[in-house]
Design a protein around this motif. Structure first.
Motif, PDB file in Angstrom:
ATOM      1  N   MET A   1    -105.230  -7.804  40.005  1.00  0.00           N
ATOM      2  CA  MET A   1    -104.416  -6.379  39.648  1.00  0.00           C
ATOM      3  C   MET A   1    -105.808  -5.216  39.926  1.00  0.00           C
ATOM      4  O   MET A   1    -105.305  -4.535  40.629  1.00  0.00           O
TER       5      MET A   1
ATOM      6  N   GLU B   1    -106.293  -5.119  43.394  1.00  0.00           N
ATOM      7  CA  GLU B   1    -105.170  -4.507  44.299  1.00  0.00           C
ATOM      8  C   GLU B   1    -105.058  -3.260  44.011  1.00  0.00           C
ATOM      9  O   GLU B   1    -104.448  -2.359  44.929  1.00  0.00           O
ATOM     10  N   TYR B   2    -105.152  -2.527  43.012  1.00  0.00           N
ATOM     11  CA  TYR B   2    -104.812  -1.108  42.637  1.00  0.00           C
ATOM     12  C   TYR B   2    -105.987  -0.313  42.381  1.00  0.00           C
ATOM     13  O   TYR B   2    -106.087   0.800  41.885  1.00  0.00           O
TER      14      TYR B   2
ATOM     15  N   ARG C   1    -102.334   8.444  36.286  1.00  0.00           N
ATOM     16  CA  ARG C   1    -102.037   7.294  37.341  1.00  0.00           C
ATOM     17  C   ARG C   1    -101.617   6.125  36.833  1.00  0.00           C
ATOM     18  O   ARG C   1    -100.859   5.575  37.785  1.00  0.00           O
TER      19      ARG C   1
ATOM     20  N   LEU D   1     -98.366   4.360  38.836  1.00  0.00           N
ATOM     21  CA  LEU D   1     -98.318   2.997  39.021  1.00  0.00           C
ATOM     22  C   LEU D   1     -97.283   1.944  38.440  1.00  0.00           C
ATOM     23  O   LEU D   1     -96.767   1.332  39.101  1.00  0.00           O
ATOM     24  N   TRP D   2     -97.176   2.190  37.216  1.00  0.00           N
ATOM     25  CA  TRP D   2     -96.238   1.633  36.529  1.00  0.00           C
ATOM     26  C   TRP D   2     -94.786   1.838  37.092  1.00  0.00           C
ATOM     27  O   TRP D   2     -93.875   1.011  37.396  1.00  0.00           O
TER      28      TRP D   2
ATOM     29  N   SER E   1     -95.254   1.488  42.004  1.00  0.00           N
ATOM     30  CA  SER E   1     -95.854   0.572  42.431  1.00  0.00           C
ATOM     31  C   SER E   1     -95.836  -0.648  41.999  1.00  0.00           C
ATOM     32  O   SER E   1     -95.703  -1.784  42.740  1.00  0.00           O
ATOM     33  N   PHE E   2     -95.763  -1.007  40.785  1.00  0.00           N
ATOM     34  CA  PHE E   2     -95.773  -2.299  40.201  1.00  0.00           C
ATOM     35  C   PHE E   2     -94.428  -3.045  40.224  1.00  0.00           C
ATOM     36  O   PHE E   2     -93.551  -2.277  39.866  1.00  0.00           O
TER      37      PHE E   2
ATOM     38  N   THR F   1     -95.192  -8.213  37.758  1.00  0.00           N
ATOM     39  CA  THR F   1     -96.356  -7.357  37.161  1.00  0.00           C
ATOM     40  C   THR F   1     -96.283  -6.889  35.850  1.00  0.00           C
ATOM     41  O   THR F   1     -96.883  -6.958  34.908  1.00  0.00           O
TER      42      THR F   1
END
Length: 90
Positions: free
Chosen positions: A1, A4-5, A25, A29-30, A33-34, A38
């Motif tokens: 992770m 990747e992030y 941020r 992401l949560w 994107s996730f 994940t």
């Protein structure tokens, strides 16, 4: 992770330093994107960490103290979204 992030920074000698994201941020992401897998993994790890902390006498919050999941947005967020969308249209 982390790779990747982008939760790290490269040093001048090719090594890496941890660079955890700030709260906004991480929220982005949560929510954007996730993948669900994940998120599930993160929940499992968090539950195990809380269990481990309690087993070792470290206070850890109960789920009852966590914020409720809501599908509503705050008035401030709604105003911000409207302003952004208006700007996009114009």
């Amino acid at each position: 992770m982390a790779t990747e992030y982008g939760f790290f920074e490269r040093t001048e000698f090719g090594g890496i330093n941890p660079a955890p994201p700030n709260q906004s941020r991480l929220w982005e992401l949560w929510h954007n994107s996730f993948p669900n897998a994940t998120k599930g993994y993160c929940h499992s790890v968090a539950e195990k960490l809380v269990e481990l902390a309690r087993d070792n006498g470290i206070p850890a919050p109960d789920a009852v103290f966590q914020p409720d999941q809501t599908d509503t947005i705050s008035e401030r967020s709604e105003v911000r979204i409207i302003a952004e969308k208006t700007e996009e249209v114009w």
